[in-house]
Motif scaffolding. Structure first.
Motif, PDB file in Angstrom:
ATOM      1  N   ALA A  30      11.245  11.256 -26.458  1.00  0.00           N
ATOM      2  CA  ALA A  30      11.061  12.149 -25.314  1.00  0.00           C
ATOM      3  C   ALA A  30      12.190  13.166 -25.230  1.00  0.00           C
ATOM      4  O   ALA A  30      11.963  14.370 -25.062  1.00  0.00           O
ATOM      5  CB  ALA A  30      10.971  11.338 -24.019  1.00  0.00           C
ATOM      6  N   ARG A  31      13.428  12.678 -25.341  1.00  0.00           N
ATOM      7  CA  ARG A  31      14.571  13.603 -25.257  1.00  0.00           C
ATOM      8  C   ARG A  31      14.624  14.512 -26.488  1.00  0.00           C
ATOM      9  O   ARG A  31      14.882  15.710 -26.375  1.00  0.00           O
ATOM     10  CB  ARG A  31      15.849  12.793 -25.131  1.00  0.00           C
ATOM     11  N   TYR A  32      14.371  13.946 -27.653  1.00  0.00           N
ATOM     12  CA  TYR A  32      14.414  14.730 -28.888  1.00  0.00           C
ATOM     13  C   TYR A  32      13.389  15.862 -28.841  1.00  0.00           C
ATOM     14  O   TYR A  32      13.710  17.028 -29.129  1.00  0.00           O
ATOM     15  CB  TYR A  32      14.153  13.816 -30.080  1.00  0.00           C
ATOM     16  N   ALA A  33      12.151  15.530 -28.469  1.00  0.00           N
ATOM     17  CA  ALA A  33      11.097  16.547 -28.416  1.00  0.00           C
ATOM     18  C   ALA A  33      11.409  17.599 -27.355  1.00  0.00           C
ATOM     19  O   ALA A  33      11.166  18.798 -27.553  1.00  0.00           O
ATOM     20  CB  ALA A  33       9.752  15.885 -28.129  1.00  0.00           C
ATOM     21  N   LEU A  34      11.970  17.148 -26.225  1.00  0.00           N
ATOM     22  CA  LEU A  34      12.293  18.088 -25.148  1.00  0.00           C
ATOM     23  C   LEU A  34      13.316  19.121 -25.601  1.00  0.00           C
ATOM     24  O   LEU A  34      13.120  20.333 -25.418  1.00  0.00           O
ATOM     25  CB  LEU A  34      12.824  17.318 -23.937  1.00  0.00           C
ATOM     26  N   ILE A  35      14.402  18.662 -26.209  1.00  0.00           N
ATOM     27  CA  ILE A  35      15.475  19.602 -26.556  1.00  0.00           C
ATOM     28  C   ILE A  35      15.144  20.415 -27.802  1.00  0.00           C
ATOM     29  O   ILE A  35      15.414  21.617 -27.851  1.00  0.00           O
ATOM     30  CB  ILE A  35      16.820  18.852 -26.737  1.00  0.00           C
ATOM     31  N   ILE A  36      14.524  19.785 -28.810  1.00  0.00           N
ATOM     32  CA  ILE A  36      14.272  20.486 -30.071  1.00  0.00           C
ATOM     33  C   ILE A  36      13.083  21.431 -29.976  1.00  0.00           C
ATOM     34  O   ILE A  36      13.124  22.557 -30.502  1.00  0.00           O
ATOM     35  CB  ILE A  36      14.058  19.473 -31.215  1.00  0.00           C
ATOM     36  N   TYR A  37      12.023  21.026 -29.301  1.00  0.00           N
ATOM     37  CA  TYR A  37      10.792  21.809 -29.341  1.00  0.00           C
ATOM     38  C   TYR A  37      10.482  22.573 -28.051  1.00  0.00           C
ATOM     39  O   TYR A  37       9.500  23.318 -27.997  1.00  0.00           O
ATOM     40  CB  TYR A  37       9.617  20.903 -29.709  1.00  0.00           C
ATOM     41  N   ILE A  38      11.320  22.382 -27.018  1.00  0.00           N
ATOM     42  CA  ILE A  38      11.112  23.145 -25.783  1.00  0.00           C
ATOM     43  C   ILE A  38      12.382  23.905 -25.394  1.00  0.00           C
ATOM     44  O   ILE A  38      12.387  25.131 -25.295  1.00  0.00           O
ATOM     45  CB  ILE A  38      10.654  22.214 -24.631  1.00  0.00           C
ATOM     46  N   VAL A  39      13.478  23.177 -25.187  1.00  0.00           N
ATOM     47  CA  VAL A  39      14.701  23.805 -24.684  1.00  0.00           C
ATOM     48  C   VAL A  39      15.290  24.778 -25.701  1.00  0.00           C
ATOM     49  O   VAL A  39      15.636  25.917 -25.359  1.00  0.00           O
ATOM     50  CB  VAL A  39      15.739  22.729 -24.303  1.00  0.00           C
ATOM     51  N   ILE A  40      15.424  24.341 -26.955  1.00  0.00           N
ATOM     52  CA  ILE A  40      16.038  25.199 -27.968  1.00  0.00           C
ATOM     53  C   ILE A  40      15.222  26.471 -28.216  1.00  0.00           C
ATOM     54  O   ILE A  40      15.787  27.584 -28.217  1.00  0.00           O
ATOM     55  CB  ILE A  40      16.251  24.427 -29.286  1.00  0.00           C
ATOM     56  N   PRO A  41      13.909  26.396 -28.439  1.00  0.00           N
ATOM     57  CA  PRO A  41      13.149  27.640 -28.651  1.00  0.00           C
ATOM     58  C   PRO A  41      13.254  28.616 -27.478  1.00  0.00           C
ATOM     59  O   PRO A  41      13.410  29.833 -27.685  1.00  0.00           O
ATOM     60  CB  PRO A  41      11.715  27.144 -28.841  1.00  0.00           C
ATOM     61  N   ILE A  42      13.174  28.091 -26.253  1.00  0.00           N
ATOM     62  CA  ILE A  42      13.267  28.978 -25.088  1.00  0.00           C
ATOM     63  C   ILE A  42      14.657  29.614 -25.005  1.00  0.00           C
ATOM     64  O   ILE A  42      14.805  30.811 -24.760  1.00  0.00           O
ATOM     65  CB  ILE A  42      12.951  28.202 -23.798  1.00  0.00           C
ATOM     66  N   SER A  43      15.693  28.790 -25.236  1.00  0.00           N
ATOM     67  CA  SER A  43      17.064  29.295 -25.134  1.00  0.00           C
ATOM     68  C   SER A  43      17.391  30.281 -26.240  1.00  0.00           C
ATOM     69  O   SER A  43      18.108  31.270 -26.016  1.00  0.00           O
ATOM     70  CB  SER A  43      18.056  28.121 -25.193  1.00  0.00           C
ATOM     71  N   TYR A  44      16.860  30.036 -27.433  1.00  0.00           N
ATOM     72  CA  TYR A  44      17.214  30.861 -28.595  1.00  0.00           C
ATOM     73  C   TYR A  44      16.390  32.141 -28.668  1.00  0.00           C
ATOM     74  O   TYR A  44      16.938  33.244 -28.707  1.00  0.00           O
ATOM     75  CB  TYR A  44      17.036  30.040 -29.867  1.00  0.00           C
ATOM     76  N   TRP A  45      15.063  31.981 -28.676  1.00  0.00           N
ATOM     77  CA  TRP A  45      14.206  33.165 -28.841  1.00  0.00           C
ATOM     78  C   TRP A  45      13.826  33.811 -27.510  1.00  0.00           C
ATOM     79  O   TRP A  45      13.667  35.021 -27.426  1.00  0.00           O
ATOM     80  CB  TRP A  45      12.934  32.799 -29.598  1.00  0.00           C
ATOM     81  N   GLY A  46      13.679  32.978 -26.481  1.00  0.00           N
ATOM     82  CA  GLY A  46      13.230  33.522 -25.203  1.00  0.00           C
ATOM     83  C   GLY A  46      14.338  34.150 -24.385  1.00  0.00           C
ATOM     84  O   GLY A  46      14.225  35.299 -23.934  1.00  0.00           O
ATOM     85  N   LEU A  47      15.432  33.419 -24.169  1.00  0.00           N
ATOM     86  CA  LEU A  47      16.494  33.877 -23.276  1.00  0.00           C
ATOM     87  C   LEU A  47      17.727  34.383 -24.003  1.00  0.00           C
ATOM     88  O   LEU A  47      18.571  35.041 -23.401  1.00  0.00           O
ATOM     89  CB  LEU A  47      16.897  32.723 -22.332  1.00  0.00           C
ATOM     90  N   ASP A  48      17.857  34.031 -25.270  1.00  0.00           N
ATOM     91  CA  ASP A  48      19.041  34.410 -26.057  1.00  0.00           C
ATOM     92  C   ASP A  48      20.332  34.025 -25.318  1.00  0.00           C
ATOM     93  O   ASP A  48      21.266  34.823 -25.191  1.00  0.00           O
ATOM     94  CB  ASP A  48      19.030  35.910 -26.350  1.00  0.00           C
ATOM     95  N   LEU A  49      20.372  32.780 -24.833  1.00  0.00           N
ATOM     96  CA  LEU A  49      21.522  32.304 -24.076  1.00  0.00           C
ATOM     97  C   LEU A  49      22.789  32.334 -24.926  1.00  0.00           C
ATOM     98  O   LEU A  49      22.770  31.941 -26.093  1.00  0.00           O
ATOM     99  CB  LEU A  49      21.273  30.871 -23.585  1.00  0.00           C
ATOM    100  N   TYR A  50      23.871  32.785 -24.321  1.00  0.00           N
ATOM    101  CA  TYR A  50      25.171  32.831 -24.988  1.00  0.00           C
ATOM    102  C   TYR A  50      25.111  33.604 -26.318  1.00  0.00           C
ATOM    103  O   TYR A  50      25.843  33.285 -27.256  1.00  0.00           O
ATOM    104  CB  TYR A  50      25.712  31.421 -25.241  1.00  0.00           C
ATOM    105  N   GLY A  51      24.210  34.577 -26.396  1.00  0.00           N
ATOM    106  CA  GLY A  51      24.083  35.331 -27.643  1.00  0.00           C
ATOM    107  C   GLY A  51      23.632  34.455 -28.793  1.00  0.00           C
ATOM    108  O   GLY A  51      24.087  34.624 -29.938  1.00  0.00           O
ATOM    109  N   ALA A  52      22.705  33.520 -28.516  1.00  0.00           N
ATOM    110  CA  ALA A  52      22.306  32.508 -29.500  1.00  0.00           C
ATOM    111  C   ALA A  52      21.799  33.103 -30.799  1.00  0.00           C
ATOM    112  O   ALA A  52      22.012  32.538 -31.882  1.00  0.00           O
ATOM    113  CB  ALA A  52      21.235  31.592 -28.896  1.00  0.00           C
ATOM    114  N   SER A  53      21.131  34.246 -30.739  1.00  0.00           N
ATOM    115  CA  SER A  53      20.523  34.814 -31.945  1.00  0.00           C
ATOM    116  C   SER A  53      21.550  35.342 -32.942  1.00  0.00           C
ATOM    117  O   SER A  53      21.195  35.680 -34.068  1.00  0.00           O
ATOM    118  CB  SER A  53      19.552  35.928 -31.562  1.00  0.00           C
ATOM    119  N   LYS A  54      22.820  35.432 -32.540  1.00  0.00           N
ATOM    120  CA  LYS A  54      23.857  35.856 -33.476  1.00  0.00           C
ATOM    121  C   LYS A  54      24.254  34.748 -34.448  1.00  0.00           C
ATOM    122  O   LYS A  54      24.945  34.994 -35.432  1.00  0.00           O
ATOM    123  CB  LYS A  54      25.109  36.300 -32.705  1.00  0.00           C
ATOM    124  N   PHE A  55      23.809  33.526 -34.151  1.00  0.00           N
ATOM    125  CA  PHE A  55      24.246  32.373 -34.922  1.00  0.00           C
ATOM    126  C   PHE A  55      23.035  31.606 -35.449  1.00  0.00           C
ATOM    127  O   PHE A  55      21.908  31.817 -35.000  1.00  0.00           O
ATOM    128  CB  PHE A  55      25.097  31.456 -34.040  1.00  0.00           C
TER     129      PHE A  55
END
Length: 714
Positions: A273-298
């Motif tokens: 549950a936690r793995y799927a939440l962070i890997i397949y929901i939180v990370i995609p939204i943070s990286y591609w959707g919100l670009d939190l902390y300039g995530a797309s630079k890394f």
């Protein structure tokens, strides 16, 4: 070596009249334990035999070497003591047939007779040999291991004796002991099944382990979209989100999370549950959707440290000749940046720490208090009752061990203060923290087979108290966290001895000697490898298919930089980019309280008790050392065997599940060692199937204007 405990000729079997029918209240409340552990004991079996000492010491030394060997490899397989458990059986029987049975006296022991061969090789000797091997499978210097052993000895009463503290991983070894020693009238005996599975595992591992290493990480999405950075970030099992990635290599399944066959299904689901939440929901939204902390630079999945321009941070440039932070150089290079995944991993680690403390306090606090105040009135199960016939280990043995260890450590901190950078009070603080955390972490491990990674709290605290001193931070972490981890391992061994009815004082001696031997060999092997393998641990200088990438040491190094050199204030505080991650502490602390209130309000709701927030929040605690590939395979295999097979083929599961787990581990261990020492690994085998997972673009950033070698520029 021989001793009075084992050398008298084996007596008669216990009188059946002394073993009345078992009271139903004595039976273990855990179904897996009832299906696996016997409710009988033969106290006449000798244990301190020459065979036990010879094979035990050899097994301990061998596993110490092997586990240090694998610690530097990409797939950091921990060689299970099952390897020694299996190999020592035929040797033990051979020694029982060939050693002289002559009895003799030893001056100073009166009329007692001794023999190097007191009779047939028995199961209790075998268990102690395996306990020796367990000591050899642990990591860390022997001084820290001894300290952990002291913590374990003081907490046995709370996490070994209670029946519902069942330590799932011990059942693998218990099942194998029974398979190897008990007569089996079935056509497919457990011993035969084990041998067949071991041969298959041994033979197959030559394929992903050498001939066709791409089978270890089959990331087919990268093959289909060979020029797409985004697709490879999604599909890479080693450096991306691992969507669709699979493996045909058992070492990738069991590398970091232990064997999925020994983990209860509810724990697997919490982790999923936690793995799927962070890997397949939180990370995609943070990286591609919100670009939190300039995530797309890394990179989307990386444990490396970066500059604001997406380049690898030059750690060497900010360290002065005293191994302290060079402030002007740090200011010139700028703040440290983390990949989106690495930053969130720290946040969830914060939540795991807080939830572990509140979970244990609310769900187990009353029982702990009752046992501490000697008012525990719950009935003991049959295994605890059977162990009452043996002399217990005096508590002062453990107090003395702790006193000596801490005294010598304090002297070293004082005499070598410039080298270790940690003051004497730091050692005492770390030790107090280790003892405090050992109990809640042990309870979580004993009930879920998952150990929360609480190393962050030691790094965080010392980083705040003494920023800019990485060596002090590492020392504080070693005493505050690693000793706790060693304690959990020793408690696991105590439970194995508990199930197998091993005299506690025999356990103490074997564990203590094994600890000192294993720690010495670990240090020697580490020194040998680091001075003999060219470019070891430097993944940018190694060939693409080199196994010597040291993923664990990379994360350990980065952690020492984050917490010790730069300090949490410059990363997670007011001078850093990730201060918001501290809110995870509050969320983790509140979560178990809410669950506890729900459980009290709705006691008949069966879906509430299986939710274990420390396990759920700490599910990806092994990342980024472990990868999505490891988690995908672990969850899939664990669900098949511990849900479908357990529910619909329970008799098969009872007979063969843990035996299969042991065979798979042992087969890989034997073949991996054979490949290394035969020199085959040094013979270059270069073709498409040995050139990694073919996801070279997965580590590329997606932001415009960020130039990284080997990556397309947007």
């Amino acid at each position: 070596m021989a001793s009075q405990e084992l050398q008298p000729a084996p007596g008669k079997k216990p009188d059946p009249e002394n073993h009345p029918a078992i009271d139903p209240d004595d039976i273990s409340p855990i179904e897996q334990v009832r299906l696996t552990v016997t409710n009988t004991d033969d106290p006449t079996l000798p244990v301190w035999t020459f065979r036990m000492w010879f094979l035990g010491l050899f097994s301990c030394a061998l596993l110490s070497f092997l586990n240090q060997f694998f610690a530097y490899r990409t797939e950091t397989l921990v060689i299970n003591p099952i390897m020694a458990q299996v190999a020592s059986l035929p040797i033990g029987h051979f020694m029982a047939r060939t050693l002289p049975t002559t009895r003799f006296r030893i001056p100073g022991f009166g009329q007692r007779l001794f023999s190097v061969n007191p009779g047939p090789f028995n199961i209790k000797e075998h268990v102690l040999i395996t306990i020796f091997a367990n000591a050899g499978s642990d990591f860390g210097g022997w001084w820290v291991q001894v300290l952990g052993y002291g913590w374990a000895g003081l907490l046995r009463k709370y996490v070994v004796e209670p029946a519902h503290m069942w330590w799932p991983s011990t059942l693998v070894q218990v099942s194998l002991f029974r398979a190897l020693h008990e007569k089996d009238e079935q056509r497919m005996t457990r011993a035969k099944f084990f041998l067949i599975a071991l041969i298959c595992s041994f033979s197959w591992y030559a394929v992903p382990g050498y001939l066709f290493s791409t089978l270890t990480n089959i990331s087919w999405v990268c093959w289909v979209f060979s020029k797409s950075v985004t697709a490879q970030q999604i599909g890479s099992g080693m450096r991306g989100l691992g969507l669709g990635s699979i493996t045909l290599d058992w070492s990738a399944v069991a590398s970091f999370l232990r064997s999925p066959l020994s983990s209860p299904f509810f724990a697997i689901m919490n982790i999923f549950a936690r793995y799927a939440l962070i890997i397949y929901i939180v990370i995609p939204i943070s990286y591609w959707g919100l670009d939190l902390y300039g995530a797309s630079k890394f990179p989307i999945f990386s444990s490396h440290l970066f500059t604001a321009q997406g380049q690898i941070y030059n750690i060497t440039a900010i360290v002065n000749d005293k191994f302290e932070l060079d402030i002007p150089s740090y200011q010139e290079q700028g703040r440290i940046h983390l990949s989106m995944f690495f930053a969130l991993t720290y946040g969830f680690w914060f939540a795991t720490l807080a939830s572990t403390l509140t979970h244990v306090a609310f769900f187990y606090g009353r029982e702990i208090y009752q046992r501490y105040s000697a008012s525990y009135t719950g009935k003991e199960d049959i295994h605890t009752k059977l162990m009452r016939r043996y002399k217990d280990i005096p508590s002062w043995w453990f107090y003395l061990m702790l006193a000596v260890t801490l005294a010598v450590s304090l002297i070293l901190c004082t005499v070598l203060k410039d080298q270790v950078q940690m003051p004497w009070w730091g050692l005492l603080f770390a030790s107090a923290m280790a003892f405090t955390l050992t109990l809640p972490v042990s309870i979580i491990t004993a009930t879920t087979n998952q150990t929360p990674g609480l190393n962050i709290i030691t790094e965080y605290v010392m980083g705040i108290i003494l920023p800019g001193r990485p060596i002090a931070n590492v020392c504080f972490k070693t005493y505050g966290y690693t000793s706790m981890l060693q304690a959990v391992s020793f408690l696991n061994d105590f439970k194995l001895g508990h199930y197998m009815k091993i005299p506690p004082r025999s356990m103490f001696l074997v564990q203590f000697i094994g600890t000192v031997l294993a720690g010495t060999i670990n240090l020697a092997v580490a020194w040998w490898f680091l001075t003999s393998i060219e470019n070891i641990c430097q993944d940018d200088l190694l060939p693409p298919d080199s196994p010597w990438t040291c993923p664990g040491d990379r994360v350990f190094f980065d952690a020492s930089v984050i917490w010790g050199l730069v300090g949490p204030k410059r990363i997670f505080g007011s001078d850093g980019n990730y201060a918001a991650m501290n809110w995870f502490f509050l969320g983790g602390a509140i979560g178990p309280i809410i669950l506890w209130l729900l459980h009290k309000a709705f006691p008949k709701q069966s879906w509430i008790p299986p939710i274990n927030l420390p396990v759920l929040l700490g599910a990806t605690g092994m990342m980024p050392v472990a990868t999505p590939l490891n988690y995908n395979a672990w969850v899939l295999v664990g669900s098949i065997f511990n849900f479908f097979v357990f529910r619909y083929r329970k008799r098969w599961w009872q007979r063969y599940n843990y035996v299969l787990s042991a065979a798979l581990d042992a087969g890989i261990a034997f073949m991996a060692v054979l490949l290394y020492f035969s020199g085959v690994e040094n013979i270059g085998l270069s073709w498409w199937g040995t050139n990694g997972e073919h996801c070279d673009l997965a580590t590329c950033p997606t932001a415009k204007g960020i130039a990284v070698d080997g990556c397309p520029l947007k």
